[in-house]
Write an enzyme that holds these catalytic residues in place. Sequence first.
Site, PDB file in Angstrom:
ATOM      1  N   LYS A  73       1.158  -1.100  -0.124  1.00 48.65           N
ATOM      2  CA  LYS A  73      -0.309   0.062   0.520  1.00 48.65           C
ATOM      3  C   LYS A  73       0.652   1.542  -0.022  1.00 48.65           C
ATOM      4  O   LYS A  73      -0.031   2.283  -0.704  1.00 48.65           O
ATOM      5  CB  LYS A  73      -1.148  -0.502   1.611  1.00 48.65           C
ATOM      6  CG  LYS A  73      -2.099  -0.816   0.965  1.00 48.65           C
ATOM      7  CD  LYS A  73      -2.775  -0.898   2.540  1.00 48.65           C
ATOM      8  CE  LYS A  73      -4.331  -1.891   2.303  1.00 48.65           C
ATOM      9  NZ  LYS A  73      -5.509  -1.285   3.087  1.00 48.65           N
ATOM     10  N   ASN A  94      -4.696   2.062  -1.713  1.00 48.19           N
ATOM     11  CA  ASN A  94      -5.109   0.532  -2.239  1.00 48.19           C
ATOM     12  C   ASN A  94      -6.166   0.167  -3.348  1.00 48.19           C
ATOM     13  O   ASN A  94      -6.621  -0.716  -3.369  1.00 48.19           O
ATOM     14  CB  ASN A  94      -6.587   0.252  -0.935  1.00 48.19           C
ATOM     15  CG  ASN A  94      -7.414   0.987  -0.734  1.00 48.19           C
ATOM     16  OD1 ASN A  94      -7.827   1.754  -1.914  1.00 48.19           O
ATOM     17  ND2 ASN A  94      -8.862   0.074  -0.057  1.00 48.19           N
ATOM     18  N   GLY A 132      -7.290   1.925  17.731  1.00 45.40           N
ATOM     19  CA  GLY A 132      -6.334   1.687  16.780  1.00 45.40           C
ATOM     20  C   GLY A 132      -6.086   2.493  15.819  1.00 45.40           C
ATOM     21  O   GLY A 132      -6.253   4.283  15.717  1.00 45.40           O
ATOM     22  N   GLY A 135      -3.384   1.107   9.356  1.00 43.92           N
ATOM     23  CA  GLY A 135      -3.609   1.262   8.429  1.00 43.92           C
ATOM     24  C   GLY A 135      -5.457   1.560   8.400  1.00 43.92           C
ATOM     25  O   GLY A 135      -6.058   2.870   7.633  1.00 43.92           O
TER      26      GLY A 135
END
Length: 294
Positions: A73, A94, A132, A135
Site C-alpha cells: 500500500k 489501496n 487503533g 492503516g
Amino acid sequence: MPKELNFKQELVGCFGFPVAENPTQAMIEPAFRAMGLDWRYLTLEVRPEDLPAAVAGARAFGFRGFNCTIPHKVEVIKHLDGLGESASLMGAVNCVVNREGRFIGENTDGKGFVSSFRELADPAGKSLVLLGAGGAARAIGVEMALAGCRSITLVNRSETRGRDLEELFSGPLRDAVRATGGPELEVNYICWKGDFEVPEGTEIVVNATSIGLFPDVDARIALSMDSISADMIVADVIPNPPETRLVREAREKGCRVIDGLGMLVAQGVIGIEYWTGRTPDAGVMRRGLEEVFA
Ligand SMILES: NC(=O)c1ccc[n+]([C@@H]2O[C@H](COP(=O)([O-])OP(=O)(O)OC[C@H]3O[C@@H](n4cnc5c(N)ncnc54)[C@H](OP(=O)(O)O)[C@@H]3O)[C@@H](O)[C@H]2O)c1
C-alpha cells in the site's frame, strides 16, 4: 449479420503477498457479471521485490486499475503517476485507477467507511472515538474528518503509532479540513491501558484494530461496554465474521451498528465506480462475500 467477436477482456485485480485468502474477487466479479461487463478481477501474488515489474506489467497489459493490499500500500506510490487527495494525506494507496494512461493512486477504505456510515447518519459535527492507529484507523479518521466530524479521540495500545497518527490528524489533516471550510478539528490521543471508558457525549465508536478477526472470533476488545449507550453508533472494521462480539454486544445495547462487511462492500463499490464509471449493485457484492464467509 454475424455477431462481432471479442475475446479481449478488460483487466483489474489485486496485488498482495500473501494474497490467496483475499476474498475481493468474490464480490467484484459477480458485480461485473450483473453489470453485463466482460471484465476480469485477478487475484495476483506479487512478492515485494517484484512490485516494480508487476506495475510495469499492469501498464503493458492495459489494466484499468488494481487494488493493493499488504505489503504494497505504501511502496506502490513510487511507481504511480499521481495521487488523489486522501491517498496523499494518508500516504497509502489501496486502489490504482488508470486515467487516460496515467496510474493514479486512491484510497477507498475510509471512503467506503463514510459511505456505509452515511446510510445511518451524517458525520458532520459528530464526535468520534477511534480504536487503533494502523492503516484502517488512518483511512477512517482522514475521511470522517473530511466529511465534517468535529472531534476524534484516538485510542491505541502502542504510543509511537498513536502519536504518529495524532500528528497527522492535528497537522496536515486539520489543514485539509480547514481548506474545505469545515469545523476546527479537535484531536486527542489516549494510550490504551485496561478497559477503555468511552467519554460521555461520544456519538460514534469505531473498532479499527484487528481484534476479533477470524479465527480469533471470541477475542474481547478492552472496552467498558457500560460506557456504551444506545444513542451511539458503533462500527467494526472486521469483515470476517461480519457479526463480531463488539457488533453483537452493541446491538444488544440498542446501538445502531455498522459491520466490516458493509465497509468492505462500500469500498469495492467506489473502486468499481473509479474503474468503470458505473455504479454496481452492492447487494450482489455483499451476497458474493457472504457465500465465501458462510
Ligand atoms: N472492512 C474493510 O473494508 C477493511 C479495510 C481495511 C482493513 N480492515 C481490517 O482492519 C483491521 C486492521 O487493519 P490495519 O491495516 O489497520 O492493520 P494494522 O495497520 O496492522 O493495525 C492494527 C491495529 O490494531 C491494533 N491492535 C491489534 N491487536 C491489538 C490488541 N490485542 N489490543 C489493542 N490493539 C490491538 C494495533 O495496535 P498497536 O499499534 O498497539 O499494535 C494497530 O493499531 C484488519 O483486521 C483488517 O482486516 C477492514
